[in-house]
Design a protein around this motif. Structure first.
Motif: not given
Length: 150
Positions: A68-87
Motif C-alpha cells: 500500500v505505501l509503495t504502490n507496488t502491485g502483486t505480480s511476481v516481478p513486482e513482489e520481487i521489486s518490493m523486496q529490493f525496495y525494502l532492502m
C-alpha cells in the motif's frame, strides 16, 4: 514456469516464516479495515485487500502495508521489486535476501526495474520497522510524506 517455482517456494516458506515472527497478529479483516476514515492507512489496507481478493496473513500484515505505501502491485516481478525496495530502505532478513537472490536469477530482464526500486527504497527514510497497526488511523499521505515515500 518461473512464477510457479516462486509461488511454490512461497507456499512452503510462509508457515515457518510466520512461526519465527515475534509480532502479534492483527485482529482485523478487510471489511473492518475499510471502516477507518477514507484517507487513512487502515482504509487503504482494506481497499488493497478487497481489490486483490486477499485476507491478512497472520503476523505478515506489514507485507501488505508495504504494498500500500509503495504502490507496488502483486505480480511476481513486482513482489520481487518490493523486496529490493525494502532492502534499499534498510530491511534485512533471510527471507528478503532469498527472494532477491532467486528473483534476480529467474527474472534477469527486470534487473533495471529492481535497481530502480532499490534506489527508491534508499531515498525514503527507514519505515520498514514501524508498528503499522498503531498507524492504521493515520492519513496515508502523512505517513508517505513523513518517510519520503513517493
Amino acid at each position: 514456469m518461473r512464477e510457479a517455482i516462486l509461488e511454490k517456494l512461497y507456499d512452503w516458506s510462509v508457515t515457518p516464516y510466520q512461526y519465527f515472527k515475534k509480532n502479534e497478529a492483527w485482529q482485523y479483516n478487510a471489511e473492518e479495515l475499510k471502516e477507518y476514515p477514507s484517507n487513512s492507512l487502515g482504509y487503504h489496507m482494506g481497499e488493497f485487500l478487497v481489490a486483490n481478493n486477499f485476507q491478512l496473513q497472520e503476523k505478515l500484515e506489514s507485507h501488505d502495508v508495504f504494498h500500500v505505501l509503495t504502490n507496488t502491485g502483486t505480480s511476481v516481478p513486482e513482489e520481487i521489486s518490493m523486496q529490493f525496495y525494502l532492502m534499499g530502505n534498510g530491511k534485512r532478513s533471510l527471507y528478503l535476501f532469498t527472494v532477491i537472490l532467486i528473483g534476480s536469477i529467474l527474472y534477469p530482464e527486470y534487473w533495471r526495474f529492481f535497481k530502480l526500486k532499490y534506489t527508491c527504497g534508499k531515498s525514503a527514510l527507514p519505515f520498514h520497522q514501524l508498528e503499522f497497526q498503531k498507524l492504521l488511523h493515520q492519513p496515508i499521505q502523512r505517513i508517505k510524506s513523513t518517510f519520503l515515500i513517493p
